[in-house]
Design a protein around this motif. Structure first.
Motif, PDB file in Angstrom:
ATOM      1  N   GLY B  17      -0.241  -9.105  -0.092  1.00  0.00           N
ATOM      2  CA  GLY B  17      -0.563  -8.097  -1.109  1.00  0.00           C
ATOM      3  C   GLY B  17       0.668  -7.661  -1.877  1.00  0.00           C
ATOM      4  O   GLY B  17       1.556  -8.460  -2.163  1.00  0.00           O
ATOM      5  N   GLY B  18       0.726  -6.388  -2.179  1.00  0.00           N
ATOM      6  CA  GLY B  18       1.868  -5.861  -2.915  1.00  0.00           C
ATOM      7  C   GLY B  18       1.620  -5.822  -4.411  1.00  0.00           C
ATOM      8  O   GLY B  18       0.704  -6.467  -4.925  1.00  0.00           O
ATOM      9  N   LYS B 243       9.168  -6.894  -4.914  1.00  0.00           N
ATOM     10  CA  LYS B 243       7.736  -6.619  -4.854  1.00  0.00           C
ATOM     11  C   LYS B 243       7.548  -5.383  -3.993  1.00  0.00           C
ATOM     12  O   LYS B 243       8.138  -5.291  -2.908  1.00  0.00           O
ATOM     13  CB  LYS B 243       6.982  -7.806  -4.245  1.00  0.00           C
ATOM     14  N   TYR B 244       6.769  -4.458  -4.477  1.00  0.00           N
ATOM     15  CA  TYR B 244       6.496  -3.265  -3.694  1.00  0.00           C
ATOM     16  C   TYR B 244       5.336  -3.569  -2.753  1.00  0.00           C
ATOM     17  O   TYR B 244       4.372  -4.202  -3.181  1.00  0.00           O
ATOM     18  CB  TYR B 244       6.148  -2.104  -4.628  1.00  0.00           C
ATOM     19  N   PRO B 245       5.317  -3.194  -1.487  1.00  0.00           N
ATOM     20  CA  PRO B 245       6.305  -2.439  -0.698  1.00  0.00           C
ATOM     21  C   PRO B 245       7.091  -3.304   0.296  1.00  0.00           C
ATOM     22  O   PRO B 245       6.943  -3.146   1.507  1.00  0.00           O
ATOM     23  CB  PRO B 245       5.409  -1.469   0.060  1.00  0.00           C
ATOM     24  N   CYS B 388      -3.443  -4.926  -0.819  1.00  0.00           N
ATOM     25  CA  CYS B 388      -3.130  -4.181   0.406  1.00  0.00           C
ATOM     26  C   CYS B 388      -2.163  -4.986   1.287  1.00  0.00           C
ATOM     27  O   CYS B 388      -2.483  -6.088   1.722  1.00  0.00           O
ATOM     28  CB  CYS B 388      -4.393  -3.872   1.203  1.00  0.00           C
ATOM     29  N   PRO B 389      -0.959  -4.464   1.557  1.00  0.00           N
ATOM     30  CA  PRO B 389       0.001  -5.212   2.381  1.00  0.00           C
ATOM     31  C   PRO B 389      -0.420  -5.300   3.849  1.00  0.00           C
ATOM     32  O   PRO B 389       0.123  -6.107   4.594  1.00  0.00           O
ATOM     33  CB  PRO B 389       1.297  -4.420   2.226  1.00  0.00           C
ATOM     34  N   ALA B 390      -1.387  -4.476   4.251  1.00  0.00           N
ATOM     35  CA  ALA B 390      -1.839  -4.509   5.640  1.00  0.00           C
ATOM     36  C   ALA B 390      -3.130  -5.307   5.790  1.00  0.00           C
ATOM     37  O   ALA B 390      -3.725  -5.319   6.870  1.00  0.00           O
ATOM     38  CB  ALA B 390      -2.030  -3.093   6.173  1.00  0.00           C
ATOM     39  N   SER B 391      -3.573  -5.950   4.693  1.00  0.00           N
ATOM     40  CA  SER B 391      -4.825  -6.731   4.698  1.00  0.00           C
ATOM     41  C   SER B 391      -6.025  -5.902   5.134  1.00  0.00           C
ATOM     42  O   SER B 391      -6.891  -6.378   5.866  1.00  0.00           O
ATOM     43  CB  SER B 391      -4.713  -7.967   5.589  1.00  0.00           C
ATOM     44  N   LEU B 392      -6.053  -4.682   4.687  1.00  0.00           N
ATOM     45  CA  LEU B 392      -7.234  -3.861   4.959  1.00  0.00           C
ATOM     46  C   LEU B 392      -8.240  -4.074   3.834  1.00  0.00           C
ATOM     47  O   LEU B 392      -7.961  -4.766   2.860  1.00  0.00           O
ATOM     48  CB  LEU B 392      -6.829  -2.379   5.027  1.00  0.00           C
ATOM     49  N   GLU B 419      -0.164   3.880   3.839  1.00  0.00           N
ATOM     50  CA  GLU B 419      -0.197   4.834   2.724  1.00  0.00           C
ATOM     51  C   GLU B 419       0.798   4.465   1.633  1.00  0.00           C
ATOM     52  O   GLU B 419       1.408   5.333   1.010  1.00  0.00           O
ATOM     53  CB  GLU B 419       0.034   6.263   3.233  1.00  0.00           C
ATOM     54  N   CYS B 420       0.969   3.160   1.377  1.00  0.00           N
ATOM     55  CA  CYS B 420       1.922   2.720   0.368  1.00  0.00           C
ATOM     56  C   CYS B 420       1.420   2.998  -1.035  1.00  0.00           C
ATOM     57  O   CYS B 420       2.201   3.099  -1.969  1.00  0.00           O
ATOM     58  CB  CYS B 420       2.200   1.229   0.529  1.00  0.00           C
ATOM     59  N   GLY B 421       0.104   3.117  -1.202  1.00  0.00           N
ATOM     60  CA  GLY B 421      -0.450   3.486  -2.504  1.00  0.00           C
ATOM     61  C   GLY B 421      -0.767   2.321  -3.424  1.00  0.00           C
ATOM     62  O   GLY B 421      -1.164   2.541  -4.567  1.00  0.00           O
TER      63      GLY B 421
END
Lengths: 351, 791
Positions: B17-18, B243-245, B388-392, B419-421
């Motif tokens: 993600g990101g 790349k954020y985050p 989503c960086p957590a693959s949610l 909660e990276c947004g």
């Protein structure tokens, strides 16, 4: 000092729903233009009529539900639904057909389920199926492509025919040439002839086909494919659903064609006939009624592709996108439930 | 594949993600880190005081720059120091640098402007032991400067073996450039700090991760590493895509190693530790220069500030002072964000201090970051899931969070949300997704806390119930024991009394026997029969008593043992409890002895039987009274029969000789016979009457009037004697009519006695026995008479 407070993130990339819908509409324009070029001005009138109906229906129902009308209209989703209905009904279909279909799509299928984002079924396809079942004659009397028709109605003539509202009289008036300006679609012709014992090679010699695929339809599909690729490029849609649809349809068609070429048409015929490209890029990709995970979306698309092939080859209707999409819509919640991406730190955690 | 191989391979893994938000770092990273004039007032939050820290200063103290304000009182201790010299004007709750701005204990220092410092003791890191290094870092109050503010001295002593040390110089949030400037300007000091960290944890490889938008910083770090003999062979600078985050700890580990930190655990479990570059810099200051963490680099940026840039700000400097110094533009809708635009929080109050984890103050213009617009319906486009960086599946989380179906949100791994947004950043419907998740997480936390509390309350409640039950059982056991003791005491008294009474009765009887020699034989026989009977009964009684006493002794022994066992369990307790088993066993022995004594006595004093009957009545209850009375009556009847037999035997020998005369006598004796029967009937009636009154009285008297039983026993014996006398009288009637008057007189006497006895319950019994005896005798006599008459 009074400070303004808000929850993070404080930054966002403004690509709003309304913008997305607007761009999808624009991406559909090439396909619409080609369709008008091949099948006359009727389609344009149908689209405009559907859009008008959609906006009126949406305003009315939002007022009834005591919700803000302006924000609902400004998200452009009703216009997209209207466009899909407009290009799906026969170009010279009576006006009330489009009006009934569009009103049904907006009021019943979309708003009565809770409005944008809450509808279970694709509104345009649900409306199409209602019309197909309720008015089968009007819905299957497609016009002959301009290139092969003896006579095609002009701009005002088309409008007059649509507003006159009776298909029969129109057919009588213009009954000349091969079979007037109305005729069965190539897919319809194909299934009728196949059921009469003809073989593919013979059928394709008919004027409805230009050798390999249906006359006119090839270019329409190509235009929608172009629009779809444009959407992919603009990140308006993701590739998963479209790839699923086209992949499953191609694979099934290829297997059938190789197994029995005399009674099964080529994958090319499947891909560039009827509503294939329109369906794969503009209809099946409706996010509201599709699965949400990437893997789920591929499967969702594959279900549509498979159903389209099965209904086209063995079912009772010549084209099947509406039915296939509705049936796949039913599977979306199940797919979302069972197919979830692996969350970071779960399962294969430290390999 | 192990970590070292992975690092050797020199590959980078993609971030799941990101997003690519506008970086906006150029606003602040163009100028060198500057200093601002000192503020007048400093606010040093002391949240740990009362928990893991103790206050060492008081209001009115003058403190110097770098002077500690607290001392350690716990493992999580994070030292706080005065950032400048001045006077402590208050130690009081003050608005905190937190989204809520809730007040927390704060030391307020009025700066004197001299900025006098305590002397710092410099040292060479290589010469210090690990403990000394840790102590210096701990005393300097070093905390994670990436924002988490976790005490570094804890993180520098990992439990697991660390293979890989990652130095985080990613700084992926837009606008922030404090680490960027620090690396550019102080790369050598950061590397020196990394050397100290390495000295402590001994990692096999060190990776310094920097985003590719900070080329200058990466170059500075690379050259600084090249100059470090200790780090050169094992450390490398790894430039990662912007790349954020990417700067998130878990995300950075994924990018560098391809591994994922398992949900709910820490990187140390993978043999990885991540430290921020700012922390490394502060560690070097603390160890080498002895300088505590009292200032940090803060990016102050945004469209509402004229002088964007990075500044060394003393910890505790009020944000309002910074805004004032850097010329905040007038704006009614001013916003001050602590941290970056993606994860930072908006301050409700600017009069709060800069903290150790404050890396940025972002003061944006209106509409600089986003255009405020209304939340619209989710169209399930799934863009949030793509980034989503957590693959949610953020749209599902949103759906359930909004519906307050928190268990379902949990099933979609809400707790793994960092909660990276990113999801809210891309949402086309502009739904504040992170806000929904925060609310849901808080609700789940609250729910869990409540569950824990409920569980504890349940345990407390159950313990209380168990305690009450135990106390109740103890009380009952005590009461029972007391009752047994009382009963035992009562039995002894009764027996003594009965024995005495019996002796007196015997004496009386003998006296009577002398006055009425004709009845002598009968009386003797009665006495003998009674004695026999009682012997027989007492034999069985003795047996049972013996058994009882044995049982009692056994129980006593068992109790003693138990007491000993429990005493040994609680042997760690006070000495007084140790005495109890001895006392208990003594008691048990005494009880056993008492029981044995009782058994013996019972065997010796047979008449105790009556008392036992009375006891039984007392203990068994009113229902059994009749049956026991019957028993007594039957016993009496048996006694009577025995007596009668004996009389018959003696009479037959005596009277067979007078057989001819008895014919006449029998005729004469008939009316006498009637008289005797009448007397017997009267006695019976009286006995019945007595029995009726005694039913309730029996139990009462025997239980409550234990002391009085001695006197009563006398009366009893007297009545028995009377009854016997009556019987004798009847006998006399049988043997001859000469004694008729005497008989009448005697029966009258007996009646009188019976009447007087009817007052006492126990006496009635005796009367009944006597009546029964008399009846039996009379019958017997009548039969004999008849036989004689017939013969």
């Amino acid at each position: 000092m009074a400070l303004n407070i808000a929850s993070s993130p404080h930054m966002s990339k403004p690509l709003r729903t309304s913008t997305v819908m607007q761009r999808v509409l624009l991406c559909a324009l090439p396909g619409l233009a080609v369709q008008i070029a091949f099948f006359g001005w009727g389609t344009l009138f149908q689209v405009l009529l559907a859009m008008l109906t959609a906006l009126i229906s949406e305003s009315a129902i939002m007022k009834l539900r005591a919700r803000p009308v302006a924000s609902a209209l400004s998200d452009n989703s009703a216009l997209l639904t209207a466009l899909l209905i407009g290009v799906a009904v026969p170009p010279l279909a009576p006006w009330w057909l489009t009006v009934i279909g569009t009103a049904f799509a907006i009021i019943i299928v979309k708003q009565l389920y809770g409005g944008l984002g809450n509808n279970l079924f694709n509104p345009a396809m649900a409306a199409y199926v209602v019309l197909l079942i309720a008015f089968p004659v009007q819905m299957t009397s497609w016009v002959a492509p301009i290139s092969i028709a003896e006579h095609s109605p002009q701009l005002l003539e088309s409008l007059r025919i649509i507003l006159a509202g009776t298909q029969i009289s129109v057919a009588d008036t213009f009954q000349q040439g091969i079979d007037g300006f109305t005729m069965a679609t190539p897919l319809d012709t194909l299934r009728t002839d196949l059921s009469q014992g003809h073989v593919i090679s013979d059928i394709l010699q008919k004027s409805a086909f230009n050798g390999v695929v249906g006359a006119g339809w090839f270019w329409v599909n190509l235009a929608y494919l172009f629009g779809g690729l444009l959407m992919l490029k603009m990140r308006l849609i993701r590739w998963h659903i479209s790839a699923g649809v086209l992949g499953a349809l191609s694979i099934c068609a290829a297997i059938g064609w190789m197994w029995e070429p005399a009674t099964h048409v080529s994958p090319l015929m499947h891909l560039f006939s009827g509503a294939t490209m329109l369906g794969a890029f503009f209809i099946a990709t409706d996010p509201v009624t599709a699965a949400t995970s990437n893997k789920g979306r591929v499967i969702f698309g594959a279900i549509i592709g498979l159903l389209v092939y099965l209904i086209r080859s063995y079912g009772g209707y010549p084209d099947a996108f509406a039915f296939a999409v509705l049936l796949a819509n039913l599977t979306a919640p199940l797919l979302d439930y069972y197919i979830k991406p692996r969350t970071y730190g779960h399962g294969r955690a430290s390999s | 594949m192990n970590l070292i191989d992975i690092i050797e391979q020199n590959t980078l893994w993609p971030l799941t993600g990101g997003i690519h938000p506008a970086e906006m770092k150029h606003l602040s990273n163009q100028t060198t880190i500057a200093r601002l004039p000192l503020a007048k007032t400093f606010y040093i939050p002391l949240p740990q005081v009362g928990d893991s820290a103790l206050l060492v200063v008081k209001v009115g103290d003058r403190v110097l720059k770098g002077q500690p304000l607290t001392k350690s009182a716990g493992a999580m201790y994070l030292a706080a120091h005065a950032p400048t010299s001045g006077l402590i004007t208050a130690i009081t709750p003050h608005a905190s640098n937190h989204p809520s701005a809730l007040p927390e204990l704060t030391c307020i220092i009025e700066a004197d402007g001299k900025d006098e410092s305590v002397p710092y003791h410099s040292a060479a890191a290589q010469e210090l032991s690990k403990e000394e290094l840790i102590a210096r870092i701990r005393e300097a109050g070093i905390a994670g400067m990436g924002g988490a503010m976790f005490p570094s001295h804890i993180k520098l002593r990992p439990a697991a073996k660390i293979e890989l040390l990652i130095i985080n110089g990613v700084e992926c949030e837009p606008y922030i450039s404090s680490d960027d400037r620090l690396m550019r300007e102080h790369a050598a000091n950061i590397v020196a700090g990394i050397e100290i960290i390495q000295q402590l944890i001994g990692a096999r490889r060190i990776v310094i991760a920097i985003e590719d938008n900070k080329a200058e910083a990466a170059a500075a770090m690379t050259s600084a590493i090249a100059q470090s003999a200790a780090l050169k062979p094992i450390a490398l600078v790894r430039v990662i895509p912007t790349k954020y985050p990417s700067g998130g700890e878990k995300q950075l580990i994924q990018i560098i190693t391809g591994k994922e930190v398992p949900s709910g655990s820490i990187p140390a479990q993978l043999g990885i530790v991540v430290h921020n570059v700012g922390t490394a810099y502060a560690i070097r200051d603390a160890v080498v220069e002895g300088k505590p963490l009292i200032e940090r680099v803060v990016t102050v940026t945004g469209g509402n500030i004229e002088q964007n840039g990075n500044y060394w700000l003393p910890i505790g400097t009020p944000v309002s002072h910074v805004l004032q110094q850097l010329k905040l533009r007038k704006d009614k809708q001013a916003q001050v964000i602590v941290g970056g635009p993606m994860m930072g929080y908006a301050l409700p109050d600017a009069n709060v201090p800069v903290l150790k984890g404050t890396n940025c103050l972002l003061i944006p213009k209106r509409n600089e970051l986003t255009h405020a617009s209304a939340e619209r319906a989710c169209i399930r486009c799934g863009e949030c899931a793509q980034v989503c960086p957590a693959s949610l599946l953020p749209q599902q989380l949103y759906w359930h969070a909004k519906a307050e179906e928190y268990d379902k949100a949990n099933a979609f791994n809400l707790q793994d949300c960092i909660e990276c947004g990113c999801c809210a950043f891309v949402c086309p419907s502009e739904i504040p997704l992170v806000k929904y998740y925060r609310v849901a997480k808080a609700a789940i936390r609250k729910d869990r806390a409540e569950k824990v509390q409920a569980e504890q309350a349940k345990i407390r409640f159950e313990a209380r119930i168990a305690r009450l039950e135990q106390e109740k059982q103890e009380r009952e056991a005590k009461a029972k024991e007391a009752a047994e003791r009382r009963k035992a005491a009562m039995n002894n008294d009764d027996k003594d009394a009965v024995a005495a009474a019996l002796a007196r009765v015997q004496a009386k009887k003998q006296a009577q026997a002398t006055t009425a020699p004709s009845n002598d034989a009968i009386a003797a026989a009665v006495a003998r029969a009674k004695a026999k009977k009682q012997q027989a009964i007492s034999a069985t009684d003795t047996a049972t008593d013996d058994k009882k006493s044995q049982v009692a002794a056994a129980i006593a022994r068992a109790k003693a043992k138990k007491a000993q066992a429990s005493a040994s369990d609680t042997s760690a307790a006070s000495a007084s409890t140790l005495d109890t088993p001895a006392q208990d066993s003594k008691q048990a022995q005494i009880a056993a002895a008492v029981a044995r004594a009782k058994a013996k006595k019972a065997a010796q004093t047979a008449p105790a039987q009556n008392n036992e009957v009375a006891d039984k009545l007392a203990t068994d209850g009113v229902e059994q009274i009749n049956s026991t009375n019957d028993k007594a009556a039957r016993v009496a009847a048996a006694v009577a029969r025995a007596k009668a037999k004996k009389t018959a035997a003696t009479e037959s020998s005596v009277e067979s000789a007078e057989a001819p005369s008895t014919d006449q006598k029998a005729q004469v004796a008939a009316p006498d016979d009637k008289a005797a029967r009448v007397a017997a009937a009267v006695a019976r009636a009286k006995a019945k009457k007595a029995a009726q009154t005694d039913e309730q009285a029996a139990s009462e008297t025997t239980l409550t009037e234990a002391p009085a039983t001695q006197e009563k026993a006398d009366e009893k014996q007297a009545k028995i004697a009377a009854a016997i006398a009556k019987a004798k009288a009847k006998k006399a009637v049988l043997s001859g009519s000469d004694d008729a008057e005497q008989t009448e007189a005697m029966s009258k006497q007996a009646d009188d006695n019976s009447e007087s006895s009817s007052v006492s319950a126990a006496d009635a019994k005796k009367a009944r026995i006597a009546a029964a005896v008399a009846k039996a005798k009379a019958k017997k006599a009548a039969e004999q008479d008849n036989q004689e008459n017939q013969s």
